[in-house]
Design a protein around this motif. Structure first.
Motif, PDB file in Angstrom:
ATOM      1  N   LYS A   1       8.386  -7.026  -4.089  1.00  0.00           N
ATOM      2  CA  LYS A   1       7.553  -6.680  -2.938  1.00  0.00           C
ATOM      3  C   LYS A   1       8.375  -6.728  -1.657  1.00  0.00           C
ATOM      4  O   LYS A   1       8.278  -5.836  -0.804  1.00  0.00           O
ATOM      5  CB  LYS A   1       6.356  -7.630  -2.839  1.00  0.00           C
ATOM      6  CG  LYS A   1       5.399  -7.287  -1.691  1.00  0.00           C
ATOM      7  CD  LYS A   1       4.815  -5.895  -1.849  1.00  0.00           C
ATOM      8  CE  LYS A   1       3.905  -5.507  -0.720  1.00  0.00           C
ATOM      9  NZ  LYS A   1       3.350  -4.147  -0.866  1.00  0.00           N
TER      10      LYS A   1
ATOM     11  N   THR B   1       3.854  -4.400   8.474  1.00  0.00           N
ATOM     12  CA  THR B   1       3.630  -5.346   7.382  1.00  0.00           C
ATOM     13  C   THR B   1       4.148  -6.731   7.758  1.00  0.00           C
ATOM     14  O   THR B   1       5.271  -6.860   8.261  1.00  0.00           O
ATOM     15  CB  THR B   1       4.341  -4.868   6.097  1.00  0.00           C
ATOM     16  OG1 THR B   1       3.837  -3.579   5.742  1.00  0.00           O
ATOM     17  CG2 THR B   1       4.116  -5.835   4.953  1.00  0.00           C
TER      18      THR B   1
ATOM     19  N   TYR C   1       4.870 -10.342   5.904  1.00  0.00           N
ATOM     20  CA  TYR C   1       5.006 -10.879   4.554  1.00  0.00           C
ATOM     21  C   TYR C   1       5.730 -12.219   4.605  1.00  0.00           C
ATOM     22  O   TYR C   1       6.857 -12.313   5.079  1.00  0.00           O
ATOM     23  CB  TYR C   1       5.795  -9.906   3.679  1.00  0.00           C
ATOM     24  CG  TYR C   1       5.848 -10.263   2.219  1.00  0.00           C
ATOM     25  CD1 TYR C   1       4.688 -10.506   1.490  1.00  0.00           C
ATOM     26  CD2 TYR C   1       7.066 -10.332   1.545  1.00  0.00           C
ATOM     27  CE1 TYR C   1       4.737 -10.817   0.143  1.00  0.00           C
ATOM     28  CE2 TYR C   1       7.127 -10.631   0.191  1.00  0.00           C
ATOM     29  CZ  TYR C   1       5.957 -10.871  -0.508  1.00  0.00           C
ATOM     30  OH  TYR C   1       6.008 -11.183  -1.849  1.00  0.00           O
TER      31      TYR C   1
ATOM     32  N   SER D   1       2.256 -16.410  -1.255  1.00  0.00           N
ATOM     33  CA  SER D   1       2.630 -15.410  -0.259  1.00  0.00           C
ATOM     34  C   SER D   1       1.403 -15.008   0.544  1.00  0.00           C
ATOM     35  O   SER D   1       0.276 -15.028   0.033  1.00  0.00           O
ATOM     36  CB  SER D   1       3.241 -14.173  -0.921  1.00  0.00           C
ATOM     37  OG  SER D   1       2.258 -13.401  -1.574  1.00  0.00           O
TER      38      SER D   1
ATOM     39  N   LEU E   1       0.216 -11.670   2.798  1.00  0.00           N
ATOM     40  CA  LEU E   1       0.595 -10.272   2.969  1.00  0.00           C
ATOM     41  C   LEU E   1      -0.447  -9.567   3.818  1.00  0.00           C
ATOM     42  O   LEU E   1      -1.629  -9.568   3.499  1.00  0.00           O
ATOM     43  CB  LEU E   1       0.692  -9.593   1.602  1.00  0.00           C
ATOM     44  CG  LEU E   1       0.971  -8.090   1.581  1.00  0.00           C
ATOM     45  CD1 LEU E   1       2.350  -7.795   2.158  1.00  0.00           C
ATOM     46  CD2 LEU E   1       0.852  -7.544   0.160  1.00  0.00           C
TER      47      LEU E   1
END
Length: 216
Positions: A70, A82, A84, A103, A105
């Motif tokens: 990812k 994004t 992350y 994580s 996201l």
């Protein structure tokens, strides 16, 4: 809890066959903090299970599939803003190595997701530790576990339904889902105080940060 280091609780790892001899049995293998304006903001610490063997190798492959790939996809070609982040925790209790990787996201206008992956490994038998083994360690019967899971999930769902009736956007659980039977639990871990966590990370499948945590 997510300190990105392992808490060995004085466990002697000298007899463990490591991949990298001078590192701990869980260590950070990828650490990256990078921002590109308008495209991404990444802050990740990816662990390696530094144990030679088929099961640790399988765990590490899963980590690569869900977290490393990812990050690589974001770095190599994201077209939407994004955010992350990845962090982890690891501990050894009663010969059981427990690891959790989490994580967060956020991609464009989508809701933020929290994604969680856990691994449990018996350092004495060199086998994957099962939820049944964890329950036995805590002297908890499957019936007791099922009753506690049902209580917690029902209570949380009632609150969610109440908020939904008032117009709020909330995550509603399907209480008939077989995931809520303890034999089907896939996310669980021990902490350094020997607390057993059974976790339902709904963001693994949906765009949500919602999760249920049952502590024994």
């Amino acid at each position: 809890m997510f300190t990105n280091v392992i808490n060995l609780n004085e466990y002697d790892t000298t007899q463990v066959k490591k991949i990298i001899p001078d590192k701990e049995i869980v260590c950070t293998t990828i650490e990256l903090k990078e921002e590109k304006e308008g495209l991404y903001n990444i802050d990740i610490k990816i662990p390696l299970i530094n144990i030679d063997g088929e099961i640790p190798a399988k765990f590490n492959e899963t980590t690569t599939k869900y977290f490393v790939e990812k990050a690589n996809a974001i770095l190599s070609g994201t077209s939407i803003n994004t955010i992350y982040n990845v962090k982890y925790t690891a501990t050894v209790v009663n010969d059981i190595l427990s690891i959790a990787i989490q994580s967060t996201l956020k991609e464009g206008g989508n809701a933020q997701r929290i994604i969680l992956q856990t691994y449990n490994y018996n350092l004495k038998t060199n086998k994957e530790a099962t939820i049944q083994e964890m329950l036995q360690l805590k002297n908890i019967t499957p019936q007791q576990a099922n009753e506690q899971i049902e209580k917690v999930v029902n209570d949380v769902n009632k609150q969610a339904e109440s908020l939904s009736s008032m117009g709020y956007s909330v995550y509603i659980r399907d209480l008939t889902d077989l995931r809520y039977k303890v034999d089907n639990v896939t996310s669980f871990m021990l902490d350094s105080n020997e607390n057993l966590y059974i976790i339902y990370p709904y963001g693994n499948e949906d765009f949500t940060s919602e999760m249920d945590i049952i502590v024994f």
